[in-house]
Design an enzyme around this catalytic site. Structure first.
Site, PDB file in Angstrom:
ATOM      1  N   LYS A  13      -0.404 -26.373  33.021  1.00 38.05           N
ATOM      2  CA  LYS A  13       0.920 -26.654  32.137  1.00 38.05           C
ATOM      3  C   LYS A  13       0.872 -28.059  32.276  1.00 38.05           C
ATOM      4  CE  LYS A  13       3.909 -23.861  32.523  1.00 38.05           C
ATOM      5  NZ  LYS A  13       2.923 -22.645  34.222  1.00 38.05           N
ATOM      6  N   ARG A  88      11.752 -20.300  30.422  1.00 39.13           N
ATOM      7  CA  ARG A  88      11.036 -18.946  31.139  1.00 39.13           C
ATOM      8  C   ARG A  88      11.587 -17.574  30.828  1.00 39.13           C
ATOM      9  NH1 ARG A  88       8.901 -22.638  34.855  1.00 39.13           N
ATOM     10  NH2 ARG A  88       7.015 -21.375  36.069  1.00 39.13           N
ATOM     11  N   ARG A 122      -4.521 -25.270  44.665  1.00 36.67           N
ATOM     12  CA  ARG A 122      -3.901 -26.349  43.807  1.00 36.67           C
ATOM     13  C   ARG A 122      -3.406 -27.113  45.024  1.00 36.67           C
ATOM     14  NH1 ARG A 122       1.228 -25.384  39.665  1.00 36.67           N
ATOM     15  NH2 ARG A 122       1.551 -23.740  41.069  1.00 36.67           N
ATOM     16  N   ARG A 152       2.336 -26.604  47.728  1.00 39.55           N
ATOM     17  CA  ARG A 152       3.548 -26.236  47.726  1.00 39.55           C
ATOM     18  C   ARG A 152       4.070 -24.564  48.169  1.00 39.55           C
ATOM     19  NH1 ARG A 152       3.828 -26.003  41.021  1.00 39.55           N
ATOM     20  NH2 ARG A 152       5.717 -24.085  41.388  1.00 39.55           N
ATOM     21  N   ARG A 163       5.704 -14.389  41.594  1.00 41.42           N
ATOM     22  CA  ARG A 163       5.641 -15.356  40.752  1.00 41.42           C
ATOM     23  C   ARG A 163       4.929 -15.244  39.620  1.00 41.42           C
ATOM     24  NH1 ARG A 163       3.286 -20.604  43.008  1.00 41.42           N
ATOM     25  NH2 ARG A 163       3.057 -21.206  41.084  1.00 41.42           N
TER      26      ARG A 163
END
Ligand code: ADP
Ligand code: ADP
Ligand code: ZN
Length: 205
Positions: A13, A88, A122, A152, A163
């Site tokens: 995204k 969300r 990531r 992160r 998550r």
């Protein structure tokens, strides 16, 4: 052009949002980025949000709804915007319907095994939030702003698991929500960044 980007964590995204925002000259509004900026600055919102984010849970609806409502009132949103990571939950989507009229919800579809690789590799710029992946970017400095490139905290394996569960339980139902409103378009996200973007451009045009 008022666009929503849906998709699991790691679907791409944020990556696509930067490209869409540049091409169509509309603001990219990422609730994740806004929340992280608040944590960094030590604001009240940041203090409230941190424990949820660290656990891989969602920040309470009223907190993010207020953030987005205020943001969409700003001048640069007059000609459209791109929402990345909001809504969300169904409650957030219903709230959004009260203060905005969405034109399209793009759902980036992706297989679980690819997702896991994307999230574990990531890296993000700690200053501007630009997303990178270790398979294609090894510099410790951001190519866009020179900021430090970091992992992160919530991209650690145990938080990723939480998550993905949160996504399945709370966010996935939005696919049906926007399908029912006839605003949903599915995009195959299991492809190279530029191929996914090409599809999105075709749909938006
Ligand atoms: P990702 O890139 O994996 O989709 P984000 O940067 O969008 O993650 O969000 C990071 C975290 O911020 C989420 O796991 C959640 O805790 C919080 N968050 C972001 N957007 C929302 C939202 N709309 N509602 C509740 N929590 C949110
Ligand atoms: P999201 O915002 O949905 O959580 P990101 O845009 O941050 O996802 O992408 C997650 C990771 O996958 C990042 O490391 C990014 O560089 C990488 N990535 C995004 N899209 C693709 C793609 N189409 N092919 C390969 N890697 C991708
Ligand atoms: Zn940067």
């Amino acid at each position: 052009m008022r666009i929503i980007l849906l998709g699991a964590p790691g679907a791409g995204k944020g990556t696509q949002a930067v490209k869409i925002s540049t091409k169509y000259n509309i603001p990219h509004i990422s609730t994740g980025d806004i929340l992280r900026a608040n944590i960094k600055q030590g604001t009240e919102i940041g203090k409230k949000a941190k424990s949820y984010i660290d656990q891989g849970a969602l920040v309470p609806d009223e907190v993010v709804i207020e953030i987005v409502k205020n943001r969409l009132n700003e001048e640069d949103c007059k000609n459209g915007y791109l929402l990345d990571g909001f809504p969300r939950t169904v409650a957030q989507a219903q709230a959004l319907d009260e203060f905005a009229k969405i034109d399209i919800a793009l759902n980036i579809d992706i297989d679980l095994d690819i997702l896991t690789k994307r999230l574990s590799g990531r890296r993000v710029c700690s200053v501007c939030g630009a997303p990178y992946h270790i398979s294609s970017y090894n510099d410790t400095k951001c190519a866009k702003c020179g900021g430090e490139v970091i992992q992160r905290q919530d991209d650690q394996p145990q938080t990723v698991k939480a998550r993905l569960k949160t996504y399945t339980l709370q966010t996935k139902p939005l696919i049906d929500y926007y399908a029912d409103m006839q605003l949903l378009v599915n995009i195959d996200g299991n492809r190279a960044i530029d191929d996914v973007f090409e599809d999105i451009v075709k749909i938006l045009n």
